[in-house]
Design a protein around this motif. Sequence first.
Motif, PDB file in Angstrom:
ATOM      1  N   VAL A 127      12.428  44.306  38.612  1.00  0.00           N
ATOM      2  CA  VAL A 127      13.210  44.865  37.503  1.00  0.00           C
ATOM      3  C   VAL A 127      14.191  43.817  37.001  1.00  0.00           C
ATOM      4  N   PRO A 128      14.189  43.496  35.707  1.00  0.00           N
ATOM      5  CA  PRO A 128      15.131  42.503  35.170  1.00  0.00           C
ATOM      6  C   PRO A 128      16.584  42.935  35.362  1.00  0.00           C
ATOM      7  N   ARG A 129      17.464  41.956  35.562  1.00  0.00           N
ATOM      8  CA  ARG A 129      18.882  42.246  35.746  1.00  0.00           C
ATOM      9  C   ARG A 129      19.462  42.991  34.553  1.00  0.00           C
ATOM     10  N   ALA A 130      18.994  42.661  33.358  1.00  0.00           N
ATOM     11  CA  ALA A 130      19.524  43.321  32.161  1.00  0.00           C
ATOM     12  C   ALA A 130      19.250  44.816  32.195  1.00  0.00           C
ATOM     13  N   ASP A 131      18.091  45.193  32.717  1.00  0.00           N
ATOM     14  CA  ASP A 131      17.769  46.614  32.816  1.00  0.00           C
ATOM     15  C   ASP A 131      18.677  47.316  33.815  1.00  0.00           C
ATOM     16  N   LEU A 132      19.004  46.632  34.902  1.00  0.00           N
ATOM     17  CA  LEU A 132      19.920  47.223  35.877  1.00  0.00           C
ATOM     18  C   LEU A 132      21.317  47.364  35.294  1.00  0.00           C
ATOM     19  N   GLY A 133      21.705  46.414  34.449  1.00  0.00           N
ATOM     20  CA  GLY A 133      22.990  46.538  33.774  1.00  0.00           C
ATOM     21  C   GLY A 133      23.047  47.774  32.898  1.00  0.00           C
ATOM     22  N   ALA A 134      21.933  48.085  32.253  1.00  0.00           N
ATOM     23  CA  ALA A 134      21.881  49.284  31.412  1.00  0.00           C
ATOM     24  C   ALA A 134      22.026  50.549  32.248  1.00  0.00           C
ATOM     25  N   VAL A 135      21.557  50.523  33.496  1.00  0.00           N
ATOM     26  CA  VAL A 135      21.701  51.676  34.381  1.00  0.00           C
ATOM     27  C   VAL A 135      23.176  51.933  34.664  1.00  0.00           C
ATOM     28  N   ASP A 137      25.611  51.120  32.826  1.00  0.00           N
ATOM     29  CA  ASP A 137      26.285  51.519  31.579  1.00  0.00           C
ATOM     30  C   ASP A 137      25.988  52.965  31.194  1.00  0.00           C
ATOM     31  N   GLY A 138      24.706  53.388  31.341  1.00  0.00           N
ATOM     32  CA  GLY A 138      24.342  54.693  30.808  1.00  0.00           C
ATOM     33  C   GLY A 138      23.567  55.601  31.732  1.00  0.00           C
ATOM     34  N   GLY A 139      23.310  55.178  32.965  1.00  0.00           N
ATOM     35  CA  GLY A 139      22.575  56.005  33.912  1.00  0.00           C
ATOM     36  C   GLY A 139      21.095  55.668  33.947  1.00  0.00           C
ATOM     37  N   ALA A 143      18.313  54.614  30.822  1.00  0.00           N
ATOM     38  CA  ALA A 143      17.731  53.276  30.890  1.00  0.00           C
ATOM     39  C   ALA A 143      16.216  53.329  31.024  1.00  0.00           C
ATOM     40  N   PHE A 144      15.702  54.358  31.694  1.00  0.00           N
ATOM     41  CA  PHE A 144      14.263  54.452  31.922  1.00  0.00           C
ATOM     42  C   PHE A 144      13.516  54.799  30.648  1.00  0.00           C
ATOM     43  N   GLY A 145      14.100  55.656  29.828  1.00  0.00           N
ATOM     44  CA  GLY A 145      13.458  55.983  28.559  1.00  0.00           C
ATOM     45  C   GLY A 145      12.762  57.332  28.551  1.00  0.00           C
ATOM     46  N   PRO A 146      11.819  57.522  27.615  1.00  0.00           N
ATOM     47  CA  PRO A 146      11.245  58.855  27.353  1.00  0.00           C
ATOM     48  C   PRO A 146      10.547  59.509  28.545  1.00  0.00           C
ATOM     49  N   GLU A 147      10.065  58.732  29.491  1.00  0.00           N
ATOM     50  CA  GLU A 147       9.343  59.309  30.635  1.00  0.00           C
ATOM     51  C   GLU A 147      10.264  59.642  31.810  1.00  0.00           C
TER      52      GLU A 147
END
Length: 277
Positions: A127-135, A137-139, A143-147
């Motif tokens: 998992v990219p670090r940027a994606d973990l940062g989004a977690v 920030d917003g949970g 961050a995971f999206g529609p699914e």
Amino acid sequence: MRRNPARFIAFWSSLLVLAGAAAAFEGTPPPVDSIDLPDAQIVLLGEVHDNGAHHDRQAAALKGMEPAAVVFEMLTPAQADVLADSPLSGEALAEALDWDGSGWPDFSLYEPVIEAARATRVYGMAVPRADLGAVFDGGAAAAFGPEAARFGLDQPLPDDEQAAREEAQFAAHCEALPREMLPGMVEAQRFRDAVFARTILQALVDTGGPVAVIAGNGHVRKDWGIPVYLSHAAPEVTVLSVGQVERQGRLPDDAPYDLWILSAPAERDDPCAVFAR
């Protein structure tokens, strides 16, 4: 994957541990270079990351099960593509993968299982670090999206599990993290396991399986890890969780794996020393 092993797998002597020899099975033990496991569409092979014996056993399990795909926690999708296209091995392959920049233990520890996976289709699920940062920030769900709902990320954890997981994160980080960070750490772990589950299911769809997964013990545990998200998204898929645990003596019957292997601890420096500095 033809023999049905006992509930408890143990490596009985230090000599066998050092040799990476076969576990105790019902019936005739398999040869050292191959471990047979019960049939499942997805087989999760846990590890302690810096224990070379664990990777040797993972390689033996791959040889025994002959999966259609192997999914690695340690590889990005781009690195998996490099591995698929590369004839290199050893230090040259490590350089092509930029392994030294990955933060994982020395490539020589992982080389046996990576080489064993070359006969299959390899996937990376890092998992990219940027994606973990989004977690943070917003949970995890956002961050995971529609699914997110398909994988159960839209539901909060039970209070007792949330508390237990926060304490586990606190202990794993040598009690050095501010406690206000702990809920975000738990969310990040949930996010990673759901992303891992999504990649694993894609590998199953692409290849028809079976799919082997190389990941840390925390990710393969049945109560908190990848199996939870697989069961939400694809309850019809059969999953086998195999933990590799560093300790002496039998694990309790409620250990969070279908099967487990006990081994001697790897030699390592004090992991908490970095926090002391």
